[in-house]
Design a protein around this motif. Sequence first.
Motif, PDB file in Angstrom:
ATOM      1  N   VAL A   5      48.768  45.381  39.232  1.00 34.72           N
ATOM      2  CA  VAL A   5      48.633  45.982  40.550  1.00 34.72           C
ATOM      3  C   VAL A   5      48.404  44.841  41.523  1.00 34.72           C
ATOM      4  O   VAL A   5      47.585  43.964  41.276  1.00 34.72           O
ATOM      5  N   SER A   6      49.120  44.858  42.625  1.00 33.83           N
ATOM      6  CA  SER A   6      48.943  43.783  43.595  1.00 33.83           C
ATOM      7  C   SER A   6      47.531  43.822  44.174  1.00 33.83           C
ATOM      8  O   SER A   6      46.940  44.887  44.361  1.00 33.83           O
ATOM      9  N   ARG A   7      46.990  42.667  44.442  1.00 35.70           N
ATOM     10  CA  ARG A   7      45.631  42.532  44.962  1.00 35.70           C
ATOM     11  C   ARG A   7      45.454  43.301  46.274  1.00 35.70           C
ATOM     12  O   ARG A   7      44.379  43.823  46.550  1.00 35.70           O
ATOM     13  N   PRO A  12      37.786  48.268  46.319  1.00 35.05           N
ATOM     14  CA  PRO A  12      36.576  48.715  45.620  1.00 35.05           C
ATOM     15  C   PRO A  12      35.788  49.742  46.421  1.00 35.05           C
ATOM     16  O   PRO A  12      35.894  49.805  47.644  1.00 35.05           O
ATOM     17  N   VAL A  13      35.007  50.529  45.712  1.00 33.20           N
ATOM     18  CA  VAL A  13      34.115  51.511  46.320  1.00 33.20           C
ATOM     19  C   VAL A  13      32.712  51.239  45.787  1.00 33.20           C
ATOM     20  O   VAL A  13      32.500  51.195  44.578  1.00 33.20           O
ATOM     21  N   ALA A  26      28.864  42.822  53.494  1.00 27.50           N
ATOM     22  CA  ALA A  26      29.569  41.584  53.853  1.00 27.50           C
ATOM     23  C   ALA A  26      29.522  40.583  52.705  1.00 27.50           C
ATOM     24  O   ALA A  26      30.538  39.950  52.384  1.00 27.50           O
ATOM     25  N   ASP A  27      28.364  40.440  52.079  1.00 21.00           N
ATOM     26  CA  ASP A  27      28.245  39.505  50.953  1.00 21.00           C
ATOM     27  C   ASP A  27      29.076  39.958  49.760  1.00 21.00           C
ATOM     28  O   ASP A  27      29.719  39.144  49.090  1.00 21.00           O
ATOM     29  N   LEU A  32      33.790  39.207  46.234  1.00 22.08           N
ATOM     30  CA  LEU A  32      34.984  39.778  45.610  1.00 22.08           C
ATOM     31  C   LEU A  32      36.280  39.302  46.261  1.00 22.08           C
ATOM     32  O   LEU A  32      37.340  39.352  45.649  1.00 22.08           O
ATOM     33  N   GLY A  33      36.173  38.910  47.513  1.00 22.24           N
ATOM     34  CA  GLY A  33      37.375  38.518  48.241  1.00 22.24           C
ATOM     35  C   GLY A  33      38.247  39.712  48.593  1.00 22.24           C
ATOM     36  O   GLY A  33      39.445  39.571  48.809  1.00 22.24           O
TER      37      GLY A  33
END
Length: 82
Positions: A5-7, A12-13, A26-27, A32-33
């Motif tokens: 799966v493309s990035r 994420p949740v 924010a952190d 995770l980027g």
Amino acid sequence: MDHEVSRERIRPVANRTGRGTQVSRADAEKVLGLPFAEWVPEDAGTVTGAIDRAQPLIQYYPRATITTTFGRLAKALTATNR
């Protein structure tokens, strides 16, 4: 079978957020980027109330932050431009 799966499609949740010792949004996104699709708040009272009455959150407490957060997540997951 290859299931890559493309990035760009990964969102994420975070669940049960709002606790005092957790990492900030924010952190977490920085580590995770990736941006989070949603940051679901901790709301045991509303969830327990809905479960005890055998009602979906949207019926039990439609204006609760947790309910509206799940609504936004559902809209994002069912968007036609995936």
